[in-house]
Design a protein around this motif. Structure first.
Motif, mmCIF file in Angstrom:
data_model
loop_
_atom_site.group_PDB
_atom_site.id
_atom_site.type_symbol
_atom_site.label_atom_id
_atom_site.label_comp_id
_atom_site.label_asym_id
_atom_site.label_seq_id
_atom_site.Cartn_x
_atom_site.Cartn_y
_atom_site.Cartn_z
ATOM 1 N N LYS A 49 0.875 -1.177 0.000
ATOM 2 C CA LYS A 49 0.000 0.000 0.000
ATOM 3 C C LYS A 49 0.910 1.224 0.000
ATOM 4 O O LYS A 49 1.681 1.429 0.924
ATOM 5 C CB LYS A 49 -0.905 -0.024 1.239
ATOM 6 C CG LYS A 49 -2.000 1.029 1.210
ATOM 7 C CD LYS A 49 -3.046 0.673 2.269
ATOM 8 C CE LYS A 49 -4.168 1.657 2.322
ATOM 9 N NZ LYS A 49 -5.024 1.679 1.169
ATOM 10 N N GLN A 55 -5.338 1.819 -3.866
ATOM 11 C CA GLN A 55 -5.591 0.413 -3.593
ATOM 12 C C GLN A 55 -4.242 -0.317 -3.491
ATOM 13 O O GLN A 55 -3.296 0.023 -4.223
ATOM 14 C CB GLN A 55 -6.425 -0.216 -4.722
ATOM 15 C CG GLN A 55 -7.852 0.302 -4.789
ATOM 16 C CD GLN A 55 -8.657 -0.094 -3.561
ATOM 17 O OE1 GLN A 55 -8.475 -1.166 -2.993
ATOM 18 N NE2 GLN A 55 -9.543 0.785 -3.126
ATOM 19 N N GLN A 81 -3.821 -7.570 6.348
ATOM 20 C CA GLN A 81 -4.797 -6.973 5.438
ATOM 21 C C GLN A 81 -6.063 -6.526 6.157
ATOM 22 O O GLN A 81 -6.661 -5.518 5.791
ATOM 23 C CB GLN A 81 -5.152 -7.961 4.329
ATOM 24 C CG GLN A 81 -3.981 -8.255 3.415
ATOM 25 C CD GLN A 81 -4.319 -9.285 2.376
ATOM 26 O OE1 GLN A 81 -5.386 -9.244 1.782
ATOM 27 N NE2 GLN A 81 -3.403 -10.220 2.144
ATOM 28 N N GLU A 82 -6.464 -7.257 7.186
ATOM 29 C CA GLU A 82 -7.702 -6.907 7.903
ATOM 30 C C GLU A 82 -7.617 -5.525 8.547
ATOM 31 O O GLU A 82 -8.629 -4.863 8.731
ATOM 32 C CB GLU A 82 -8.047 -7.961 8.966
ATOM 33 C CG GLU A 82 -7.066 -8.073 10.114
ATOM 34 C CD GLU A 82 -5.794 -8.864 9.809
ATOM 35 O OE1 GLU A 82 -4.941 -8.957 10.702
ATOM 36 O OE2 GLU A 82 -5.649 -9.389 8.687
ATOM 37 N N TYR A 84 -6.377 -2.934 7.165
ATOM 38 C CA TYR A 84 -6.454 -1.915 6.132
ATOM 39 C C TYR A 84 -7.709 -2.016 5.271
ATOM 40 O O TYR A 84 -7.875 -1.263 4.331
ATOM 41 C CB TYR A 84 -5.204 -1.979 5.237
ATOM 42 C CG TYR A 84 -3.962 -1.587 5.978
ATOM 43 C CD1 TYR A 84 -3.559 -0.269 6.039
ATOM 44 C CD2 TYR A 84 -3.203 -2.532 6.665
ATOM 45 C CE1 TYR A 84 -2.429 0.104 6.741
ATOM 46 C CE2 TYR A 84 -2.076 -2.168 7.372
ATOM 47 C CZ TYR A 84 -1.695 -0.856 7.402
ATOM 48 O OH TYR A 84 -0.578 -0.485 8.100
ATOM 49 N N GLN A 85 -8.601 -2.946 5.576
ATOM 50 C CA GLN A 85 -9.809 -3.091 4.772
ATOM 51 C C GLN A 85 -10.692 -1.863 4.919
ATOM 52 O O GLN A 85 -10.831 -1.314 6.002
ATOM 53 C CB GLN A 85 -10.579 -4.340 5.178
ATOM 54 C CG GLN A 85 -9.883 -5.602 4.716
ATOM 55 C CD GLN A 85 -10.624 -6.856 5.115
ATOM 56 O OE1 GLN A 85 -11.470 -6.849 5.977
ATOM 57 N NE2 GLN A 85 -10.284 -7.955 4.463
ATOM 58 N N GLY A 86 -11.268 -1.452 3.816
ATOM 59 C CA GLY A 86 -12.177 -0.306 3.840
ATOM 60 C C GLY A 86 -11.466 1.030 3.809
ATOM 61 O O GLY A 86 -12.098 2.064 3.910
ATOM 62 N N GLN A 87 -10.125 1.045 3.681
ATOM 63 C CA GLN A 87 -9.395 2.306 3.681
ATOM 64 C C GLN A 87 -9.053 2.792 2.282
ATOM 65 O O GLN A 87 -8.792 3.960 2.095
ATOM 66 C CB GLN A 87 -8.100 2.192 4.483
ATOM 67 C CG GLN A 87 -8.334 2.074 5.951
ATOM 68 C CD GLN A 87 -7.027 2.122 6.718
ATOM 69 O OE1 GLN A 87 -5.970 2.353 6.160
ATOM 70 N NE2 GLN A 87 -7.099 1.903 8.003
#
Length: 187
Positions: A49, A55, A81-82, A84-87
Motif C-alpha cells: 500500500k 488500492q 490486510q484486515e 487496512y480493509q475499507g481504507q
C-alpha cells in the motif's frame, strides 16, 4: 491521568523511534540477492500500500526494492490486510470531524502536566541499541525493552492496571509490535 499520559508519551516516543529505525541504510537496498532476509520477509509477492487512498498492489521483491531506491514510502500489508480493509480510496466525509474540541479543559490540563524529562530517561537506553531495525536481533531486543518499560509503568499505577493490557504481537520478522489496550471505565 498522569500514568496514562506517561504511557501515551512512551508509546509515542517508541512509535516515532521505531518508525525511524525501520529505515535501514540506502545501500542495503541496492542489490538484493536471493533470500533477501533470514526471516523470508520478501519471499514471493507482497501486498503493498503506497498511500492512504490508493488500492494495494501485489509486488515482487524487485518492485519493492525499486520503491525503496526511489524513496517511496509504503506499507507491506500482506500479513495484516484486515487492518487496512475499507481504507482504499475513501476520503473523510465533509463535516465528519468535530468543529470544536469536546474536552478542551481536560486537554489543556493534561498538556500542563507533560514533561520532557521522561523523554531523556527513555531516549538514553532506547537509543543505545546498535539499531532497532525490525528484521534484526537488536530490533527484537528493543521491542522487548520497550514492552517491559510500558508494563512496569502500568504495574506501578494500580488504579489503571486492571484497565490497561500490554502484549506483544509477533510477526514473521524478529521484532514484535507492542499492543497497549486501554479499556474505558463506567463513570
Amino acid at each position: 491521568m498522569k500514568c496514562l499520559l506517561q504511557i501515551a508519551s512512551v508509546l509515542a516516543l517508541g512509535l516515532g523511534l521505531a518508525a525511524s529505525a525501520r529505515q535501514p541504510p540506502q545501500h542495503a537496498f541496492v542489490a538484493p540477492g536471493p533470500g533477501v532476509s533470514e526471516s523470508g520477509l520478501y519471499a514471493g509477492e507482497r501486498l503493498i500500500k503506497i498511500n492512504e487512498t490508493a488500492q494495494p498492489q501485489r509486488m515482487g521483491v524487485d518492485d519493492i526494492f525499486a520503491l525503496r531506491r526511489a524513496g517511496v514510502r509504503f506499507v507491506d500489508i500482506t500479513d495484516a490486510q484486515e487492518l487496512y480493509q475499507g481504507q482504499g480510496g475513501a476520503a473523510v466525509a465533509a463535516g465528519a470531524l468535530p468543529a470544536t474540541l469536546a474536552f478542551g479543559d481536560e486537554v489543556r490540563k493534561a498538556i500542563g502536566q507533560l514533561s520532557t524529562k521522561l523523554y531523556g530517561d527513555v531516549l538514553k537506553p532506547f537509543t543505545a541499541f546498535h539499531n532497532r531495525y525490525y528484521d534484526s536481533q537488536y530490533g527484537k531486543q528493543s521491542s522487548e525493552w520497550l514492552q517491559k518499560q510500558i508494563t512496569q509503568l502500568v504495574d506501578a499505577h494500580a488504579f489503571v492496571s486492571g484497565n490497561v493490557t500490554v502484549r506483544a504481537f509477533g510477526h514473521k520478522f524478529p521484532q514484535a509490535s507492542i499492543i497497549v489496550r486501554i479499556e474505558g471505565r463506567d463513570s
